[in-house]
Design a protein around this motif. Structure first.
Motif, PDB file in Angstrom:
ATOM      1  N   ASN A 365       0.844  -1.166   0.123  1.00  0.00           N
ATOM      2  CA  ASN A 365      -0.031   0.087   0.113  1.00  0.00           C
ATOM      3  C   ASN A 365       0.937   1.232   0.156  1.00  0.00           C
ATOM      4  O   ASN A 365       0.535   2.122  -0.916  1.00  0.00           O
ATOM      5  CB  ASN A 365      -0.809   0.105   1.221  1.00  0.00           C
ATOM      6  N   LYS A 368       2.294   1.718  -3.373  1.00  0.00           N
ATOM      7  CA  LYS A 368       1.295   1.941  -4.268  1.00  0.00           C
ATOM      8  C   LYS A 368       0.608   3.464  -4.090  1.00  0.00           C
ATOM      9  O   LYS A 368       0.329   4.074  -4.995  1.00  0.00           O
ATOM     10  CB  LYS A 368       0.112   1.089  -4.199  1.00  0.00           C
ATOM     11  N   PHE A 369       0.245   3.749  -2.778  1.00  0.00           N
ATOM     12  CA  PHE A 369      -0.530   5.011  -2.657  1.00  0.00           C
ATOM     13  C   PHE A 369       0.214   6.170  -2.094  1.00  0.00           C
ATOM     14  O   PHE A 369      -0.403   7.287  -2.329  1.00  0.00           O
ATOM     15  CB  PHE A 369      -1.707   4.552  -1.756  1.00  0.00           C
ATOM     16  N   ASP A 392       5.474   5.393   6.342  1.00  0.00           N
ATOM     17  CA  ASP A 392       5.751   6.256   4.960  1.00  0.00           C
ATOM     18  C   ASP A 392       6.176   7.647   5.177  1.00  0.00           C
ATOM     19  O   ASP A 392       5.467   8.272   6.088  1.00  0.00           O
ATOM     20  CB  ASP A 392       5.233   5.829   3.815  1.00  0.00           C
ATOM     21  N   ILE A 397      -3.055  10.263   4.873  1.00  0.00           N
ATOM     22  CA  ILE A 397      -4.488  10.016   4.649  1.00  0.00           C
ATOM     23  C   ILE A 397      -5.356  11.028   5.604  1.00  0.00           C
ATOM     24  O   ILE A 397      -4.967  11.002   6.590  1.00  0.00           O
ATOM     25  CB  ILE A 397      -4.843   8.471   5.266  1.00  0.00           C
ATOM     26  N   ILE A 405     -10.959   3.256   5.898  1.00  0.00           N
ATOM     27  CA  ILE A 405     -10.013   2.589   5.051  1.00  0.00           C
ATOM     28  C   ILE A 405     -10.013   1.052   5.570  1.00  0.00           C
ATOM     29  O   ILE A 405      -9.466   0.002   4.877  1.00  0.00           O
ATOM     30  CB  ILE A 405      -8.585   2.953   5.214  1.00  0.00           C
ATOM     31  N   THR A 410     -13.760  -0.703   1.046  1.00  0.00           N
ATOM     32  CA  THR A 410     -13.480   0.591   0.771  1.00  0.00           C
ATOM     33  C   THR A 410     -12.025   0.908   0.173  1.00  0.00           C
ATOM     34  O   THR A 410     -10.926   0.566   0.828  1.00  0.00           O
ATOM     35  CB  THR A 410     -13.359   1.167   2.374  1.00  0.00           C
ATOM     36  N   GLN A 411     -12.131   1.651  -0.771  1.00  0.00           N
ATOM     37  CA  GLN A 411     -10.926   2.624  -1.050  1.00  0.00           C
ATOM     38  C   GLN A 411     -11.324   4.067  -0.999  1.00  0.00           C
ATOM     39  O   GLN A 411     -12.383   4.335  -1.239  1.00  0.00           O
ATOM     40  CB  GLN A 411     -10.762   2.168  -2.631  1.00  0.00           C
ATOM     41  N   ILE A 412     -10.136   4.556  -0.799  1.00  0.00           N
ATOM     42  CA  ILE A 412     -10.598   6.240  -0.821  1.00  0.00           C
ATOM     43  C   ILE A 412     -10.406   6.641  -2.336  1.00  0.00           C
ATOM     44  O   ILE A 412      -9.806   6.434  -3.093  1.00  0.00           O
ATOM     45  CB  ILE A 412      -9.244   7.009  -0.333  1.00  0.00           C
ATOM     46  N   ASN A 417      -5.682   6.436  -6.744  1.00  0.00           N
ATOM     47  CA  ASN A 417      -5.709   5.240  -6.265  1.00  0.00           C
ATOM     48  C   ASN A 417      -6.248   4.265  -7.024  1.00  0.00           C
ATOM     49  O   ASN A 417      -5.941   3.093  -7.276  1.00  0.00           O
ATOM     50  CB  ASN A 417      -6.380   5.394  -4.999  1.00  0.00           C
ATOM     51  N   THR A 423      -8.606  -4.039  -4.544  1.00  0.00           N
ATOM     52  CA  THR A 423     -10.110  -4.360  -4.180  1.00  0.00           C
ATOM     53  C   THR A 423     -10.542  -3.677  -3.150  1.00  0.00           C
ATOM     54  O   THR A 423     -11.824  -3.806  -2.804  1.00  0.00           O
ATOM     55  CB  THR A 423     -10.131  -5.827  -3.917  1.00  0.00           C
ATOM     56  N   GLY A 424      -9.598  -2.965  -2.406  1.00  0.00           N
ATOM     57  CA  GLY A 424     -10.376  -2.346  -1.039  1.00  0.00           C
ATOM     58  C   GLY A 424     -10.453  -3.427   0.017  1.00  0.00           C
ATOM     59  O   GLY A 424     -11.136  -3.162   1.291  1.00  0.00           O
ATOM     60  N   GLY A 426      -7.522  -5.124   1.026  1.00  0.00           N
ATOM     61  CA  GLY A 426      -6.226  -5.419   2.062  1.00  0.00           C
ATOM     62  C   GLY A 426      -6.204  -5.168   3.198  1.00  0.00           C
ATOM     63  O   GLY A 426      -5.768  -5.820   4.063  1.00  0.00           O
ATOM     64  N   LEU A 427      -6.523  -3.944   3.466  1.00  0.00           N
ATOM     65  CA  LEU A 427      -6.598  -3.403   5.068  1.00  0.00           C
ATOM     66  C   LEU A 427      -7.629  -4.211   5.957  1.00  0.00           C
ATOM     67  O   LEU A 427      -7.478  -4.601   7.226  1.00  0.00           O
ATOM     68  CB  LEU A 427      -6.886  -1.886   5.270  1.00  0.00           C
TER      69      LEU A 427
HETATM   70  P1  ADP Z   1      -6.554  -2.009  -1.654  1.00  0.00           P
HETATM   71  O1  ADP Z   1      -6.992  -3.174  -2.006  1.00  0.00           O
HETATM   72  O2  ADP Z   1      -7.285  -0.707  -2.551  1.00  0.00           O
HETATM   73  O3  ADP Z   1      -5.103  -1.640  -1.478  1.00  0.00           O
HETATM   74  P2  ADP Z   1      -6.697  -1.319   1.380  1.00  0.00           P
HETATM   75  O4  ADP Z   1      -7.710  -1.790   2.113  1.00  0.00           O
HETATM   76  O5  ADP Z   1      -5.270  -2.006   1.046  1.00  0.00           O
HETATM   77  O6  ADP Z   1      -7.132  -1.368   0.003  1.00  0.00           O
HETATM   78  O7  ADP Z   1      -6.454   0.242   1.319  1.00  0.00           O
HETATM   79  C1  ADP Z   1      -7.736   1.035   1.389  1.00  0.00           C
HETATM   80  C2  ADP Z   1      -7.313   2.357   0.953  1.00  0.00           C
HETATM   81  O8  ADP Z   1      -6.317   3.082   2.031  1.00  0.00           O
HETATM   82  C3  ADP Z   1      -6.675   2.645  -0.408  1.00  0.00           C
HETATM   83  O9  ADP Z   1      -7.296   2.563  -1.442  1.00  0.00           O
HETATM   84  C4  ADP Z   1      -5.821   3.795  -0.099  1.00  0.00           C
HETATM   85  O10 ADP Z   1      -6.508   4.963  -0.739  1.00  0.00           O
HETATM   86  C5  ADP Z   1      -5.475   4.056   1.219  1.00  0.00           C
HETATM   87  N1  ADP Z   1      -4.128   3.903   1.807  1.00  0.00           N
HETATM   88  C6  ADP Z   1      -3.695   2.723   2.299  1.00  0.00           C
HETATM   89  N2  ADP Z   1      -2.471   2.824   2.743  1.00  0.00           N
HETATM   90  C7  ADP Z   1      -2.105   4.153   2.427  1.00  0.00           C
HETATM   91  C8  ADP Z   1      -0.653   4.830   2.439  1.00  0.00           C
HETATM   92  N3  ADP Z   1       0.340   4.097   3.080  1.00  0.00           N
HETATM   93  N4  ADP Z   1      -0.861   6.066   2.242  1.00  0.00           N
HETATM   94  C9  ADP Z   1      -1.879   6.658   1.510  1.00  0.00           C
HETATM   95  N5  ADP Z   1      -3.184   6.172   1.318  1.00  0.00           N
HETATM   96  C10 ADP Z   1      -3.191   4.800   1.756  1.00  0.00           C
END
Ligand code: ADP
Length: 473
Positions: A365, A368-369, A392, A397, A405, A410-412, A417, A423-424, A426-427
């Motif tokens: 994440n 990626k984000f 990081d 966020i 999140i 849920t994705q922001i 993103n 898929t939203g 991961g977390l």
């Molecule tokens: P995904 O499957 O989209 O990775 P996650 O549940 O892992 O879904 O993450 C949800 C959202 O949290 C992501 O869409 C992203 O916008 C935000 N996010 C997660 N980690 C970070 C990060 N380190 N910095 C910024 N945004 C983050």
């Protein structure tokens, strides 16, 4: 089946109705002043009150709990008879110093009126339609008023020459006081019940509304997930199909470009080979991506179904962090991001594969984000457990999104993103896995400065043997 609450309600209704009827009767008695002195037998007067209450409770319970037509008639008859008994006990308690005579026709008529109208009242009461309460009250009032005045018409007092000076005004005052007191209590009780009922009704409406909102938002999240999911699955699949169709036509495309009689040379062969290799790699990477998405979904669903089995063993956190860093070496190099690891020298007891999964998710994440240029991966001992940190120095966020999140699907919402896929889940998976370990995952973030995810695990109860720990460390 009648429940306890219904029994209490019928009982309360019976008590209230009995007292109200008794009050009505005695107010009318106080107003009746014959041409002879009057006294009251107080204990019999009290008995008449008890009769009214018991009869009302019995009648209402029979009618209310059995609810058949016969039960209503039996209940109504008992109720009516109780009111008749109350009236005439009250009349016996009414000690008048004159010549009393009774008219039997009025007497019978008063009993019939009471029974018929009490039955009618219960019929209305059991209907539970709008306005039936009011009709029931009207019928009951008619029953008691009809009984009373027909009964009093049956009652005649002739003076025997003693002056009606109402020689015992204290008894009148006492009865009036008791009546006023009980009537006041009924009104207070009624108001109290009304407000309690109104409040409970509002509360249950509020509860229902909240449950509905929660169900609606869950179902909305699932529909959104389905649409994101279809999109996510379609993208790599389109790539796979596209390159597979290139591959299937590669030979004929090359030979069709040859001039008639032109031989196939090694250069042709090499170019064909290069293209096959490139296309094959693209198919492989899109296929891999597809598999990740499907694994995420399967993983989440099985965790959701509480099907999560942890296989705990002792392992060194330092080795684990190095393994994570190794997996991301290529990607972090590509994006020129530094990934540094720091670990306390410790062996812990947990499901190593699940810990790896959590950390890969968090570091993935951040890559990626976050748009960070530095990612820190740490493992530290902490009080009664240990924690992993993935920090990081990226864009952070927004505060309002911090709890959101962790919810599944849920994705922001922002274009950046979305372009990174995912898929939203991961977390949400990380959260479930941390909780399954008896721990939790939390996040702190400052927009523009960076984000830190902390996973805390308490030390496992199934403690490792010293040999296991030595091997792991
Ligand atoms: P995904 O499957 O989209 O990775 P996650 O549940 O892992 O879904 O993450 C949800 C959202 O949290 C992501 O869409 C992203 O916008 C935000 N996010 C997660 N980690 C970070 C990060 N380190 N910095 C910024 N945004 C983050």
């Amino acid at each position: 089946r009648p429940n306890n609450q219904a029994i209490v309600w019928y009982g309360m209704t019976g008590i209230t109705a009995g007292i109200a009827i008794w009050c009505t009767h005695f107010i009318a008695i106080l107003a009746y002043q014959p041409s002879a002195p009057v006294r009251f037998d107080l204990s019999l007067t009290f008995d008449s009150l008890v009769m009214a209450i018991l009869g009302a409770i019995l009648g209402i319970m029979i009618a209310g709990m059995i609810k058949t037509r016969i039960a209503i008639v039996i209940g109504g008859t008992l109720f009516g008879l109780a009111v008749v008994a109350m009236h005439y006990t009250g009349m016996v308690a009414y000690r008048v110093q004159g010549a009393v005579s009774w008219d039997n026709t009025y007497l019978v008529a008063s009993a019939v009126i009471a029974i018929v109208l009490a039955t009618t009242a219960l019929c209305f009461g059991m209907r539970m339609t709008k306005g039936s309460g009011l009709k029931m009250t009207a019928a009951l009032t008619l029953a008691i008023v009809g009984l009373h005045f027909t009964g009093m018409a049956a009652y005649n007092v002739a003076s025997i020459g003693i002056d009606p000076d109402y020689s015992n005004p204290q008894e009148y005052a006492l009865l009036a006081l008791v009546i006023a007191g009980t009537a006041g209590m009924i009104v207070m009780g009624g108001l109290f019940t009304y407000f309690i009922e109104k409040r409970t009704r509002m509360e249950s409406i509020e509860e229902l509304r909240q449950a509905r909102d929660a169900a609606e938002s869950a179902s909305r999240a699932k529909s959104e997930f389905m649409s994101v999911l279809s999109h996510e699955l379609r993208t790599p699949l389109t790539i796979v199909i596209g390159y597979a169709s290139f591959l299937s036509k590669l030979k004929s495309n090359t030979t069709s470009k040859l001039k008639p009689g032109e031989p196939i040379t090694e250069a042709h062969f090499n170019s064909l080979g290069d293209q096959t290799e490139l296309y094959g790699q693209r198919v492989k990477s899109a296929g891999g991506h597809l598999l990740t998405i499907i694994n995420d979904i399967l993983d989440y669903t099985s965790i959701e179904l509480n099907d999560i089995k942890l296989s705990k063993a002792a392992f060194s956190t330092r080795d684990l962090l190095l393994e994570v860093a190794e997996q991301f070496q290529g990607l972090s190099g590509e994006k020129s991001i530094t990934l540094s690891t720091e670990s306390d020298d410790m062996a812990v007891m947990a499901d190593r594969a699940r810990c790896l999964q959590i950390l890969i998710n968090l570091v993935g994440n951040a890559l990626k984000f976050s748009k960070a240029d530095h990612i820190y991966l740490r493992a530290r001992a902490q009080g009664t457990g240990f924690r992993f940190e993935v920090e990081d120095n990226g864009r952070g966020i927004d505060k309002k999104d911090l709890t959101r999140i962790f919810q599944a699907f849920t994705q922001i919402e922002n274009a950046d993103n979305r372009s990174e896929g995912g898929t939203g889940l991961g977390l949400a998976i990380c959260k479930k896995l941390s909780i399954a370990h008896g721990g939790d995952i939390t996040v702190e973030s400052i927009v523009g400065t960076g984000t830190k995810f902390t996973v805390f695990f308490p030390f496992s109860l199934d403690a490792p043997t010293s040999k296991q720990l030595a091997q792991a460390a």
